[in-house]
Scaffold this active site. Structure first.
Site, PDB file in Angstrom:
ATOM      1  N   HIS A 188      35.588  42.408  40.529  1.00  0.00           N
ATOM      2  CA  HIS A 188      35.805  42.770  39.136  1.00  0.00           C
ATOM      3  C   HIS A 188      34.529  43.283  38.475  1.00  0.00           C
ATOM      4  CE1 HIS A 188      39.569  40.572  39.700  1.00  0.00           C
ATOM      5  NE2 HIS A 188      40.002  41.510  38.903  1.00  0.00           N
ATOM      6  N   ARG A 295      43.089  44.835  30.813  1.00  0.00           N
ATOM      7  CA  ARG A 295      42.925  43.520  31.456  1.00  0.00           C
ATOM      8  C   ARG A 295      42.589  42.486  30.375  1.00  0.00           C
ATOM      9  NH1 ARG A 295      40.773  46.976  35.794  1.00  0.00           N
ATOM     10  NH2 ARG A 295      41.589  46.258  37.805  1.00  0.00           N
ATOM     11  N   ARG A 331      48.166  43.825  29.989  1.00  0.00           N
ATOM     12  CA  ARG A 331      48.528  42.854  31.021  1.00  0.00           C
ATOM     13  C   ARG A 331      48.199  41.459  30.511  1.00  0.00           C
ATOM     14  NH1 ARG A 331      45.481  42.886  36.695  1.00  0.00           N
ATOM     15  NH2 ARG A 331      43.755  42.042  35.496  1.00  0.00           N
ATOM     16  N   GLU A 430      51.731  43.621  43.188  1.00  0.00           N
ATOM     17  CA  GLU A 430      50.438  43.419  43.849  1.00  0.00           C
ATOM     18  C   GLU A 430      50.501  42.324  44.897  1.00  0.00           C
ATOM     19  OE1 GLU A 430      47.405  42.519  40.939  1.00  0.00           O
ATOM     20  OE2 GLU A 430      48.707  41.194  39.809  1.00  0.00           O
ATOM     21  N   ASN A 453      44.561  46.805  44.543  1.00  0.00           N
ATOM     22  CA  ASN A 453      43.432  45.945  44.944  1.00  0.00           C
ATOM     23  C   ASN A 453      43.957  44.650  45.554  1.00  0.00           C
ATOM     24  OD1 ASN A 453      42.139  47.915  43.464  1.00  0.00           O
ATOM     25  ND2 ASN A 453      41.896  46.647  41.660  1.00  0.00           N
ATOM     26  N   ASP A 454      44.859  44.008  44.812  1.00  0.00           N
ATOM     27  CA  ASP A 454      45.412  42.760  45.338  1.00  0.00           C
ATOM     28  C   ASP A 454      46.455  43.022  46.412  1.00  0.00           C
ATOM     29  OD1 ASP A 454      44.063  40.584  44.164  1.00  0.00           O
ATOM     30  OD2 ASP A 454      44.930  41.125  42.236  1.00  0.00           O
ATOM     31  N   ARG A 464      39.289  40.272  48.949  1.00  0.00           N
ATOM     32  CA  ARG A 464      38.665  41.478  48.373  1.00  0.00           C
ATOM     33  C   ARG A 464      37.247  41.215  47.888  1.00  0.00           C
ATOM     34  NH1 ARG A 464      42.088  42.133  42.701  1.00  0.00           N
ATOM     35  NH2 ARG A 464      40.315  43.201  41.830  1.00  0.00           N
ATOM     36  N   CYS A 501      47.909  51.183  39.187  1.00  0.00           N
ATOM     37  CA  CYS A 501      46.743  50.894  38.339  1.00  0.00           C
ATOM     38  C   CYS A 501      45.593  50.278  39.138  1.00  0.00           C
ATOM     39  CB  CYS A 501      47.117  50.018  37.159  1.00  0.00           C
ATOM     40  SG  CYS A 501      47.689  48.388  37.638  1.00  0.00           S
TER      41      CYS A 501
HETATM   42  C1  PEP Z   1      44.944  45.171  41.270  1.00  0.00           C
HETATM   43  O1  PEP Z   1      45.037  44.069  41.841  1.00  0.00           O
HETATM   44  O2  PEP Z   1      45.008  46.259  41.875  1.00  0.00           O
HETATM   45  C2  PEP Z   1      44.746  45.229  39.808  1.00  0.00           C
HETATM   46  C3  PEP Z   1      44.816  46.368  39.153  1.00  0.00           C
HETATM   47  O3  PEP Z   1      44.450  44.066  39.174  1.00  0.00           O
HETATM   48  P1  PEP Z   1      42.998  43.366  39.223  1.00  0.00           P
HETATM   49  O4  PEP Z   1      42.072  44.305  39.932  1.00  0.00           O
HETATM   50  O5  PEP Z   1      42.610  43.086  37.823  1.00  0.00           O
HETATM   51  O6  PEP Z   1      43.280  42.124  40.008  1.00  0.00           O
HETATM   52 MG    MG Z   2      45.314  42.294  40.633  1.00  0.00          MG
END
Ligand code: PEP
Ligand code: MG
Length: 561
Positions: A188, A295, A331, A430, A453-454, A464, A501
């Protein structure tokens, strides 16, 4: 000159002095002191200096963020002036013949333990304050504070790694770039650097040590390089690159106001990912058609206690109004995993990424959730707001959410508070569970947004955050792409739209494939919006689909399509 190679998080060139981020953790040694009078006077001088600093900080904060937000420095000053606190440190120095640093740290531990054990939540919160003032005194006693005050110019922040809350505490105007020893490109903090438009290189390894504190450096965020004590040749080259980047930006600015439309006439929504109200400017400047991911957890990360309904309402309202009628997808909080906040008092977990996180916290602690939902629905009266829920794995969760929303709306109706009845509700896809069952979930919501990402982390079972696994973390893995394809198809089969996203949405190498799959929306860091617009305008989505079917039939469709 020393050249260090790391991983690029955000392109761009930054040149300036390196300042190592000082983490407020240290080991304080207990020393035997014979001249206790001198030690008491050292402590007394430090205390007076601390009081002076806090008065200055208060005045500054009143000017910058207003009286209410500045109050914390006033509280700290009163604590530092408190005679019980002072006497307890002095008593420890004289009776135990110890150094001032040890006495300050020990007194802080004692007071913090007393505060923490109190019933009253306000008093419990004071434990953190006592620790804060002790850190300030230790900074002064050890001379660290003098150094921290030195920087009047913006600097390159050096660190072993930075957690999101530390990144947020930095004054953005004073940060030229980030350079860290560790960290992962999907963390993050890396996402924050991208959002803040700050050149950043991470994973420089142990070679990037504190010894470079105060040295001049150039960060080449395009190549992932850091030049320490750069020579003339490098400085010249970097200037050229900076100029090149500037020319490119100018070219992209020409795309401002243009539509995100493919060569064959498909309109794509290109939205911005933001984590803070202050990112709104970047979103608007880069011509975002909306906010695809706000976020909201950063409101919680920045606070010392649960942000109340009013605070949240004001923040959501500002974003909704700031975007003036354009879509704003907020979110709900995604706390947990790497984003922890002490006041949530989450129990330590073996596998936090798979633990009590995001919607799971909201559904197990509905009071927190209800406060956020009330703030969101109240803000819905001031713009075009949608709400999105993270980490969904089942229909049952969506039904529980809807039940709570029903109660919240009922309350607001009874209180005659205005809100929009038809706020769009979406979920993040996700988790593999959500992607595989997207056909069922699509029947419950108005839209999907894929969090790659998740989704990558959970599909490949690769943390990650773990930089040493980055060679295995492959967001282009066919399994991830298949899940994206399935999700888009299922969304469309049930008449809802589907966006992306996660970070992959801004990867220009993937744009063609996403358009071929039929993705309706891409939400990316503000700085990437215009590059993406250029790419979309050069792409023929129909031809891209034919190409995908010809080339990827086996990979994405098991040869069946
Ligand atoms: C993701 O997981 O791709 C996402 C957009 O949420 P975050 O990166 O905040 O977990
Ligand atoms: Mg996520």
């Amino acid at each position: 000159m020393v050249i260090l190679k790391g991983k690029s998080v955000f392109g761009g060139i930054a040149a300036g002095k390196i300042r190592f981020f000082r983490r407020k953790e240290r080991s304080v040694k207990r020393l035997h002191i014979t001249d206790t009078e001198r030690e008491v006077s050292r402590f007394e001088q430090a205390r007076q200096e601390g009081i002076r600093q806090l008065e200055q900080l208060y005045d500054q904060a009143v000017r910058d963020v207003g009286e209410a937000n500045a109050a914390i420095f006033e509280v700290h000053r009163l604590m530092m002036e408190d005679l019980d606190y002072r006497d307890s440190v002095v008593h420890m120095i004289t009776s135990q013949q110890v150094n001032a640093e040890f006495a300050v740290a020990a007194a802080a531990d004692n007071f913090a333990a007393i505060f923490s054990s109190m019933e009253d939540a306000y008093m419990q919160g004071r434990a953190a304050d006592v620790k804060d003032i002790s850190e300030r005194l230790l900074d002064i006693l050890t001379g660290a504070a003098e150094k921290a005050d030195e920087d009047e110019e913006p600097v390159i922040i050096g660190a072993d790694d930075l957690v999101p809350s530390e990144t947020l505490q930095l004054d953005q105007d004073m940060v030229l770039g980030f350079a860290t020893m560790y960290g992962s490109a999907n963390s993050h903090t890396a996402i924050l650097a991208r959002t803040m438009n700050i050149p950043a290189v991470i994973g420089l390894g142990e070679a990037f040590s504190q010894d470079y504190d105060g040295h001049m450096a150039v960060i080449d965020g395009f190549e992932g390089l850091v030049y320490i004590d750069p020579d003339e040749k490098v400085l010249e080259k970097m200037k050229e690159r900076q100029e090149e980047a500037r020319r490119r930006r100018e070219l992209l600015i020409r795309l401002k106001g243009q539509e995100n439309i493919t060569l064959d006439g498909r309109r794509i929504q290109v939205y911005a990912n933001i984590g803070h109200i202050s990112d709104l400017g970047a979103a608007i400047q880069n011509d975002a058609q909306g906010i695809g991911l706000f976020r909201s957890e950063f409101l919680y990360l920045e606070s010392r206690d649960y942000p109340d309904e009013e605070q949240q309402f004001q923040a959501y309202r500002k974003v909704a109004e700031g975007m003036g009628g354009k879509k704003v997808i907020i979110r709900t909080l995604d706390i947990g995993a790497d984003k922890t906040v002490p006041y949530f008092r989450l129990k330590p977990e073996e596998n936090p990424a798979m633990g009590l996180r995001a919607i799971r916290i909201c559904l197990t602690r509905p009071d927190i959730f209800r406060t956020q939902l009330r703030a969101l629905y109240r803000a819905s009266a001031f713009g075009n707001l949608s709400i999105m829920f993270p980490m969904i794995i089942s229909v049952d969760e969506i039904r529980q959410i809807k039940e709570i929303i029903g109660q919240v709306k009922e309350e607001l109706r009874e209180e005659q508070v205005p809100f929009r009845e038809d706020v769009e509700l979406g979920i993040m896809i996700e988790t593999p569970a959500a992607a595989v069952n997207s056909g069922i979930l699509a029947q419950e919501v108005d839209f999907f947004s894929i969090g790659t990402n998740d989704l990558t982390q959970y599909t490949l079972a690769i943390d990650r955050q773990n930089a040493s696994l980055e060679e295995f973390y492959d967001p282009y893995h066919p399994a991830v792409l298949k899940l994206i394809r399935t999700t888009v198809e299922q969304a469309h089969a049930h008449g809802i739209w589907c966006g992306i996203c996660g970070e992959l949405g801004g990867d220009l190498k993937m744009t063609e494939l996403f358009l071929a799959m039929g993705v309706d929306e891409l939400s990316v860091s503000p700085a990437l919006i215009l590059d993406l617009r250029e790419k979309i305008r050069e792409t023929d989505a129909g031809k891209a689909r034919e190409k995908m079917l010809a080339k990827c039939r086996d990979l994405l469709y098991d040869g069946k399509e």
